[in-house]
Motif scaffolding. Structure first.
Motif, PDB file in Angstrom:
ATOM      1  N   GLY A 297       0.796  -1.437   0.155  1.00  0.00           N
ATOM      2  CA  GLY A 297       0.023   0.017   0.019  1.00  0.00           C
ATOM      3  C   GLY A 297       0.780   1.076   0.165  1.00  0.00           C
ATOM      4  N   ILE A 298       2.049   1.092   0.796  1.00  0.00           N
ATOM      5  CA  ILE A 298       2.826   2.401   0.733  1.00  0.00           C
ATOM      6  C   ILE A 298       3.240   2.500  -0.430  1.00  0.00           C
ATOM      7  CG2 ILE A 298       5.051   3.312   1.908  1.00  0.00           C
ATOM      8  CD1 ILE A 298       3.973   1.750   4.637  1.00  0.00           C
ATOM      9  N   ALA A 299       3.917   1.434  -1.089  1.00  0.00           N
ATOM     10  CA  ALA A 299       4.764   1.395  -2.416  1.00  0.00           C
ATOM     11  C   ALA A 299       3.547   2.145  -3.501  1.00  0.00           C
ATOM     12  CB  ALA A 299       5.019   0.201  -2.906  1.00  0.00           C
ATOM     13  N   LEU A 300       2.232   1.574  -3.545  1.00  0.00           N
ATOM     14  CA  LEU A 300       1.246   2.228  -4.255  1.00  0.00           C
ATOM     15  C   LEU A 300       1.004   3.588  -4.055  1.00  0.00           C
ATOM     16  CD1 LEU A 300      -0.612   1.753  -6.422  1.00  0.00           C
ATOM     17  CD2 LEU A 300      -2.350   0.915  -4.737  1.00  0.00           C
ATOM     18  N   ALA A 301       1.029   4.094  -2.917  1.00  0.00           N
ATOM     19  CA  ALA A 301       0.763   5.672  -2.574  1.00  0.00           C
ATOM     20  C   ALA A 301       1.992   6.103  -3.213  1.00  0.00           C
ATOM     21  CB  ALA A 301       0.521   5.762  -1.279  1.00  0.00           C
ATOM     22  N   ALA A 302       3.271   5.692  -3.145  1.00  0.00           N
ATOM     23  CA  ALA A 302       4.458   6.576  -3.704  1.00  0.00           C
ATOM     24  C   ALA A 302       4.220   6.644  -5.008  1.00  0.00           C
ATOM     25  CB  ALA A 302       5.628   5.899  -3.024  1.00  0.00           C
ATOM     26  N   VAL A 303       3.875   5.696  -5.730  1.00  0.00           N
ATOM     27  CA  VAL A 303       3.738   5.672  -7.059  1.00  0.00           C
ATOM     28  C   VAL A 303       2.709   6.865  -7.515  1.00  0.00           C
ATOM     29  CG1 VAL A 303       3.269   4.527  -9.173  1.00  0.00           C
ATOM     30  CG2 VAL A 303       5.199   3.400  -7.711  1.00  0.00           C
ATOM     31  N   LEU A 304       1.493   6.236  -6.911  1.00  0.00           N
ATOM     32  CA  LEU A 304       0.319   7.315  -7.147  1.00  0.00           C
ATOM     33  C   LEU A 304       0.731   9.133  -6.915  1.00  0.00           C
ATOM     34  CD1 LEU A 304      -2.661   5.288  -5.900  1.00  0.00           C
ATOM     35  CD2 LEU A 304      -2.002   5.808  -8.428  1.00  0.00           C
ATOM     36  N   ASN A 305       1.823   9.007  -5.914  1.00  0.00           N
ATOM     37  CA  ASN A 305       2.080  10.416  -5.605  1.00  0.00           C
ATOM     38  C   ASN A 305       2.942  11.125  -6.695  1.00  0.00           C
ATOM     39  OD1 ASN A 305       1.318  12.281  -3.338  1.00  0.00           O
ATOM     40  ND2 ASN A 305       3.616  12.457  -3.358  1.00  0.00           N
TER      41      ASN A 305
ATOM     42  N   ARG B  45       3.385   5.205 -15.390  1.00  0.00           N
ATOM     43  CA  ARG B  45       2.785   4.985 -14.061  1.00  0.00           C
ATOM     44  C   ARG B  45       1.482   4.423 -14.190  1.00  0.00           C
ATOM     45  NH1 ARG B  45      -0.256   9.475 -10.157  1.00  0.00           N
ATOM     46  NH2 ARG B  45      -1.815   8.987 -11.444  1.00  0.00           N
ATOM     47  N   LYS B  46       0.800   4.748 -15.348  1.00  0.00           N
ATOM     48  CA  LYS B  46      -0.660   4.069 -15.687  1.00  0.00           C
ATOM     49  C   LYS B  46      -0.209   2.577 -15.761  1.00  0.00           C
ATOM     50  CE  LYS B  46      -4.615   4.349 -18.601  1.00  0.00           C
ATOM     51  NZ  LYS B  46      -5.120   4.931 -19.759  1.00  0.00           N
ATOM     52  N   THR B  47       0.717   2.248 -16.582  1.00  0.00           N
ATOM     53  CA  THR B  47       0.896   0.654 -16.663  1.00  0.00           C
ATOM     54  C   THR B  47       1.481   0.086 -15.413  1.00  0.00           C
ATOM     55  OG1 THR B  47       1.828   1.373 -18.965  1.00  0.00           O
ATOM     56  CG2 THR B  47       2.635  -0.940 -17.995  1.00  0.00           C
ATOM     57  N   ALA B  48       2.189   0.900 -14.751  1.00  0.00           N
ATOM     58  CA  ALA B  48       2.608   0.354 -13.353  1.00  0.00           C
ATOM     59  C   ALA B  48       1.582   0.095 -12.428  1.00  0.00           C
ATOM     60  CB  ALA B  48       3.669   1.255 -12.579  1.00  0.00           C
TER      61      ALA B  48
ATOM     62  N   GLN C 103      11.618   2.120 -11.199  1.00  0.00           N
ATOM     63  CA  GLN C 103      11.757   3.355 -12.477  1.00  0.00           C
ATOM     64  C   GLN C 103      11.034   4.655 -11.902  1.00  0.00           C
ATOM     65  OE1 GLN C 103      10.707   0.663 -15.888  1.00  0.00           O
ATOM     66  NE2 GLN C 103      12.162   2.040 -16.755  1.00  0.00           N
ATOM     67  N   ILE C 104      10.032   4.439 -11.405  1.00  0.00           N
ATOM     68  CA  ILE C 104       9.134   5.634 -11.220  1.00  0.00           C
ATOM     69  C   ILE C 104       9.350   6.249  -9.871  1.00  0.00           C
ATOM     70  CG2 ILE C 104       6.717   6.260 -10.711  1.00  0.00           C
ATOM     71  CD1 ILE C 104       5.895   4.087 -12.306  1.00  0.00           C
TER      72      ILE C 104
ATOM     73  N   TRP D 196      11.661  -1.086  -3.929  1.00  0.00           N
ATOM     74  CA  TRP D 196      12.155  -1.712  -2.933  1.00  0.00           C
ATOM     75  C   TRP D 196      11.268  -2.060  -1.917  1.00  0.00           C
ATOM     76  CZ3 TRP D 196      16.600  -3.950  -4.203  1.00  0.00           C
ATOM     77  CH2 TRP D 196      17.413  -3.331  -5.088  1.00  0.00           C
ATOM     78  N   LEU D 197      10.082  -1.427  -1.895  1.00  0.00           N
ATOM     79  CA  LEU D 197       9.241  -1.832  -0.876  1.00  0.00           C
ATOM     80  C   LEU D 197       8.593  -3.204  -1.223  1.00  0.00           C
ATOM     81  CD1 LEU D 197       7.589   1.543   0.211  1.00  0.00           C
ATOM     82  CD2 LEU D 197       8.652  -0.092   1.612  1.00  0.00           C
ATOM     83  N   LEU D 198       8.384  -3.628  -2.616  1.00  0.00           N
ATOM     84  CA  LEU D 198       8.021  -4.777  -2.961  1.00  0.00           C
ATOM     85  C   LEU D 198       8.973  -5.931  -3.010  1.00  0.00           C
ATOM     86  CD1 LEU D 198       5.922  -3.595  -6.012  1.00  0.00           C
ATOM     87  CD2 LEU D 198       5.061  -3.850  -3.849  1.00  0.00           C
ATOM     88  N   LEU D 199      10.044  -5.677  -2.607  1.00  0.00           N
ATOM     89  CA  LEU D 199      11.175  -7.002  -2.522  1.00  0.00           C
ATOM     90  C   LEU D 199      10.721  -7.855  -1.323  1.00  0.00           C
ATOM     91  CD1 LEU D 199      13.600  -8.308  -3.737  1.00  0.00           C
ATOM     92  CD2 LEU D 199      15.002  -6.929  -2.020  1.00  0.00           C
TER      93      LEU D 199
END
Length: 177
Positions: free
Chosen positions: A69-77, A84-87, A134-135, A141-144
Motif C-alpha cells: 500500500g505504501i509502495a502504491l501510494a508513492a507511485v500514485l503520488n 505510471r499508468k502501466t505500473a 523506475q518511477i 524496493w518496498l515490493l522486494l
C-alpha cells in the motif's frame, strides 16, 4: 545543476487509504475463503518441511500488504505518465490474482490452478516492482519482501500438491496431485 525537489505532499494521505484498504481486503478474502490452518480440507494435508508456523502467515501478510500500500501510494503520488499508468495497472492485476489465490486454493481445493495463478502473480509482481523502481525507487524496493514471500509461497503451493496426491479437486497434472 539544480535538482527538482520531490513533492511528497499527499503521500501519507494516499498511504493511509491504500495500505489499510489492501490489508482489509486481503484479510477479508482470507477469512471468507477459510484460508490457512483451521481449514478442514487443508489441516490434514501433509505440509512441506520448510512451511512456516501458522501464526507467521497473518503477521507476514499484514506487513506485506502494508508495504504494498505504501509502495502504491508513492507511485500514485508521482506525476501521471504512461509508465505510471502501466505500473498501477500491473499492480492492480497482480493484486487481483493475489486476492483470487486463497479462494482457489483453500476454498475450491484447486492446488494446480492455484500454482498457475501464483506463477502469473509472481511474473506480474516482478514486472510491477521493476516499473515502480523506475518511477520511485523506494516503491520498487518496498515490493522486494513481497517478491521473496511469493517465491516461498510458490514452493509451498507446489510441494503441497506433490505431497498430497489426490487432494486437488481439479488436477492439471502439474504438481502430481
Amino acid at each position: 545543476m539544480a535538482s527538482a525537489e520531490r513533492n511528497d505532499r499527499g503521500l501519507w494521505r494516499k498511504a493511509l487509504v491504500a495500505a489499510p484498504a489492501i490489508v482489509i481486503a486481503g484479510s477479508l478474502i482470507g477469512v471468507l475463503s477459510n484460508s490457512g490452518f483451521g481449514n478442514d480440507w487443508y489441516d490434514p494435508l501433509d505440509k512441506p518441511a520448510f512451511q512456516p508456523p501458522g501464526w507467521a502467515f497473518g503477521v507476514v501478510w499484514t506487513t506485506l500488504y502494508t508495504m504494498m500500500g505504501i509502495a502504491l501510494a508513492a507511485v500514485l503520488n508521482e506525476p501521471e505518465t504512461p509508465l505510471r499508468k502501466t505500473a498501477v495497472s500491473l499492480f492492480a492485476a497482480q493484486l487481483t490474482l493475489n486476492f483470487a489465490w486463497s479462494p482457489i486454493f483453500f476454498g475450491f481445493h484447486m492446488i494446480d490452478l492455484a500454482l498457475v495463478v501464483i506463477l502469473l502473480m509472481l511474473i506480474l509482481a516482478l514486472t510491477t516492482a521493476r516499473l515502480f523502481r523506475q518511477i520511485r525507487p523506494v516503491a520498487g524496493w518496498l515490493l522486494l519482501p513481497y517478491l521473496l514471500w511469493l517465491c516461498l509461497a510458490t514452493a509451498l503451493n507446489y510441494e503441497t500438491g506433490r505431497l498430497n496426491p489426490g487432494a486437488d479437486a481439479a488436477p492439471l497434472g502439474i504438481s502430481g496431485a
